[in-house]
Design an enzyme around this catalytic site. Structure first.
Site, PDB file in Angstrom:
ATOM      1  N   SER A  28      -7.631  -5.134  -5.419  1.00  0.00           N
ATOM      2  CA  SER A  28      -8.742  -5.700  -4.651  1.00  0.00           C
ATOM      3  C   SER A  28     -10.053  -5.608  -5.438  1.00  0.00           C
ATOM      4  O   SER A  28     -10.166  -4.832  -6.385  1.00  0.00           O
ATOM      5  CB  SER A  28      -8.891  -4.968  -3.317  1.00  0.00           C
ATOM      6  OG  SER A  28      -9.535  -3.718  -3.500  1.00  0.00           O
ATOM      7  N   ASN A  69     -11.083  -2.094  -5.584  1.00  0.00           N
ATOM      8  CA  ASN A  69     -10.283  -1.107  -6.308  1.00  0.00           C
ATOM      9  C   ASN A  69     -10.904  -0.656  -7.632  1.00  0.00           C
ATOM     10  O   ASN A  69     -10.502   0.356  -8.207  1.00  0.00           O
ATOM     11  CB  ASN A  69      -8.840  -1.608  -6.530  1.00  0.00           C
ATOM     12  CG  ASN A  69      -7.993  -1.619  -5.280  1.00  0.00           C
ATOM     13  OD1 ASN A  69      -7.108  -2.463  -5.103  1.00  0.00           O
ATOM     14  ND2 ASN A  69      -8.236  -0.685  -4.357  1.00  0.00           N
ATOM     15  N   ASP A  86       0.827  -1.211   0.000  1.00  0.00           N
ATOM     16  CA  ASP A  86       0.000   0.000   0.000  1.00  0.00           C
ATOM     17  C   ASP A  86       0.862   1.262   0.000  1.00  0.00           C
ATOM     18  O   ASP A  86       1.989   1.249   0.498  1.00  0.00           O
ATOM     19  CB  ASP A  86      -0.927  -0.029   1.223  1.00  0.00           C
ATOM     20  CG  ASP A  86      -2.098   0.922   1.077  1.00  0.00           C
ATOM     21  OD1 ASP A  86      -2.382   1.367  -0.055  1.00  0.00           O
ATOM     22  OD2 ASP A  86      -2.735   1.246   2.109  1.00  0.00           O
ATOM     23  N   GLY A  87       0.314   2.332  -0.564  1.00  0.00           N
ATOM     24  CA  GLY A  87       0.971   3.636  -0.515  1.00  0.00           C
ATOM     25  C   GLY A  87       1.538   4.111  -1.844  1.00  0.00           C
ATOM     26  O   GLY A  87       2.168   5.169  -1.909  1.00  0.00           O
ATOM     27  N   ASN A  88       1.273   3.361  -2.897  1.00  0.00           N
ATOM     28  CA  ASN A  88       1.755   3.762  -4.225  1.00  0.00           C
ATOM     29  C   ASN A  88       1.197   5.115  -4.653  1.00  0.00           C
ATOM     30  O   ASN A  88       1.933   5.964  -5.164  1.00  0.00           O
ATOM     31  CB  ASN A  88       1.308   2.748  -5.287  1.00  0.00           C
ATOM     32  CG  ASN A  88       2.046   1.439  -5.185  1.00  0.00           C
ATOM     33  OD1 ASN A  88       3.034   1.334  -4.467  1.00  0.00           O
ATOM     34  ND2 ASN A  88       1.561   0.434  -5.893  1.00  0.00           N
TER      35      ASN A  88
HETATM   36  C1  IPE Z   1      -5.543  -2.642  -0.366  1.00  0.00           C
HETATM   37  O1  IPE Z   1      -5.206  -1.305  -0.422  1.00  0.00           O
HETATM   38  C2  IPE Z   1      -5.474  -3.247  -1.727  1.00  0.00           C
HETATM   39  C3  IPE Z   1      -4.143  -3.422  -2.295  1.00  0.00           C
HETATM   40  C4  IPE Z   1      -3.016  -3.114  -1.725  1.00  0.00           C
HETATM   41  C5  IPE Z   1      -4.128  -4.012  -3.604  1.00  0.00           C
HETATM   42  P1  IPE Z   1      -6.285  -0.151  -0.564  1.00  0.00           P
HETATM   43  O2  IPE Z   1      -5.534   1.116  -0.656  1.00  0.00           O
HETATM   44  O3  IPE Z   1      -7.223  -0.476  -1.661  1.00  0.00           O
HETATM   45  O4  IPE Z   1      -7.079  -0.259   0.813  1.00  0.00           O
HETATM   46  P2  IPE Z   1      -7.934   0.837   1.571  1.00  0.00           P
HETATM   47  O5  IPE Z   1      -8.964   1.360   0.619  1.00  0.00           O
HETATM   48  O6  IPE Z   1      -7.004   1.908   2.008  1.00  0.00           O
HETATM   49  O7  IPE Z   1      -8.530   0.118   2.740  1.00  0.00           O
HETATM   50  C1  IPE Z   2      -1.675   0.189  -3.361  1.00  0.00           C
HETATM   51  O1  IPE Z   2      -1.407   1.545  -3.355  1.00  0.00           O
HETATM   52  C2  IPE Z   2      -1.835  -0.365  -4.745  1.00  0.00           C
HETATM   53  C3  IPE Z   2      -3.230  -0.648  -5.115  1.00  0.00           C
HETATM   54  C4  IPE Z   2      -4.249  -0.588  -4.307  1.00  0.00           C
HETATM   55  C5  IPE Z   2      -3.479  -1.034  -6.488  1.00  0.00           C
HETATM   56  P1  IPE Z   2      -2.551   2.624  -3.343  1.00  0.00           P
HETATM   57  O2  IPE Z   2      -2.927   2.967  -4.734  1.00  0.00           O
HETATM   58  O3  IPE Z   2      -3.691   2.178  -2.485  1.00  0.00           O
HETATM   59  O4  IPE Z   2      -1.840   3.847  -2.670  1.00  0.00           O
HETATM   60  P2  IPE Z   2      -2.477   4.869  -1.636  1.00  0.00           P
HETATM   61  O5  IPE Z   2      -2.919   4.058  -0.456  1.00  0.00           O
HETATM   62  O6  IPE Z   2      -3.621   5.543  -2.308  1.00  0.00           O
HETATM   63  O7  IPE Z   2      -1.365   5.804  -1.324  1.00  0.00           O
HETATM   64 MG    MG Z   3      -4.106   2.395  -0.551  1.00  0.00          MG
END
Ligand code: IPE
Ligand code: IPE
Ligand code: MG
Length: 233
Positions: free
Chosen positions: A57, A60, A12-14
Site C-alpha cells: 500500500s 506501507n 494480510d498477516g504475513n
Molecule cells: C494492507 O495491510 C496492505 C496490504 C495487504 C498490502 P496493512 O497491514 O498494511 O493494513 P493495516 O495497516 O493493518 O491497516
Molecule cells: C501483509 O502482511 C503484507 C503487506 C502489507 C506487505 P503484513 O505485513 O501487514 O502482516 P501483519 O499484518 O503485520 O501481520
Molecule cells: Mg498487516
C-alpha cells in the site's frame, strides 16, 4: 448463483506469521508468496476471470527500511522467477498503483511482465503495488482536470463512468467479493471506489496459512449472500 467474476484479496498477516514461526517478519512475506501461487491456481480452476491482490500500500512505506527493502527485493525475485510459469498458465498480469516511487529495475520487470503476458486471457491477475485508493482517485482527478483545462472535456460531461475511465482499474470490472485475511476488519485504502457493492469476507487465518479449503469456504459464503444493489428482491 451469484455471478463471481472478480475477487480482490487483502493478503494480510504475513508479518505476524513470520514472527510466530521464524522470528522475522520478512520470512512471513516470503511464505505468503506460496499462498499467492496456490490461489492463482484455484482461481483458474474455479473459472473466475479476475483476481486482484493487494501487495503493497501507499502507507506501507512507513514500515522499517529493512522490511520495505525486503519486500521490494521479494517483488523483483517473484517476477523474475514466475514470469514464464504465469505465461504458461495463461495468466495476464497487470499492475495498479503509482510506479513513480518504485525503483527502475522493479518497474522495468513489471512492464516486461505486463507485455509478456498481454496476449493471455485465461485469468486476469492484477497486482496492487504502491497502491492506495485515495492516491488512485487523486491521480485520476488530476488527469481529468488536465483534460478539462485543455478543453478536451467539459465539466458537464463528468459522471461516474467518466471518472472510472481515469482510474488505474479502468480495464477491470468492479470486485464481486473482497477477502481479507488475518482477522482485521478494515479496508486499509484498497479499491475504495470499486468496492461500492462488493461482498466482504473476513477470516482470522493469516495469509501464509490461507489454504485452498479457506478459499473455497469464502466462495461458498459468497453464494449465500443476497446481493441487492439498492433494489428490493
Ligand atoms: C494492507 O495491510 C496492505 C496490504 C495487504 C498490502 P496493512 O497491514 O498494511 O493494513 P493495516 O495497516 O493493518 O491497516
Ligand atoms: C501483509 O502482511 C503484507 C503487506 C502489507 C506487505 P503484513 O505485513 O501487514 O502482516 P501483519 O499484518 O503485520 O501481520
Ligand atoms: Mg498487516
Amino acid at each position: 448463483m451469484n455471478p463471481l467474476n472478480h475477487i480482490a484479496i487483502i493478503m494480510d498477516g504475513n508479518g505476524r506469521w513470520g514472527l510466530k514461526h521464524k522470528n522475522s517478519r520478512n520470512s512471513g512475506h516470503k511464505a505468503g508468496l506460496n499462498t499467492v501461487e496456490k490461489i492463482i491456481k484455484e482461481t483458474i480452476k474455479n473459472k473466475i476471470k479476475f483476481l486482484t491482490l493487494y501487495a503493497f500500500s501507499t502507507e506501507n512505506w512507513k514500515r522499517t527500511q529493512s522490511e520495505v527493502a525486503g519486500l521490494m527485493k521479494l517483488f523483483r525475485r517473484y517476477i523474475e522467477r514466475e514470469t514464464k510459469a504465469l505465461f504458461k498458465d495463461g495468466v495476464r498480469v497487470r499492475f495498479i498503483g503509482d510506479r513513480q516511487k518504485l525503483d527502475d529495475k522493479l518497474v522495468s520487470l513489471m512492464d516486461n511482465l505486463e507485455l509478456y503476458t498481454s496476449g493471455n486471457d485465461k485469468v486476469h491477475l492484477t497486482i496492487a503495488l504502491n497502491y492506495g485508493g485515495r492516491d488512485e482517485v487523486t491521480r485520476a482527478v488530476q488527469r481529468l482536470a488536465f483534460e478539462v483545462e485543455q478543453g478536451r472535456l467539459s465539466h458537464k460531461d463528468v459522471d461516474a463512468e467518466t471518472l472510472a475511465k481515469f482510474l488505474d482499474t479502468r480495464f477491470l470490472p468492479d470486485p464481486d467479493l473482497v477477502i481479507r485475511t488475518s482477522g482485521e476488519a478494515r479496508i486499509s485504502n484498497f479499491l475504495l471506489w470499486q468496492i461500492a457493492y462488493a461482498e466482504m469476507y473476513f477470516t482470522d487465518v493469516l495469509w501464509p496459512d490461507f489454504k485452498k479449503e479457506d478459499f473455497i469456504e469464502a466462495l461458498d459464503d459468497y453464494q449465500k449472500r443476497e446481493r441487492r444493489f439498492g433494489k428490493i428482491n
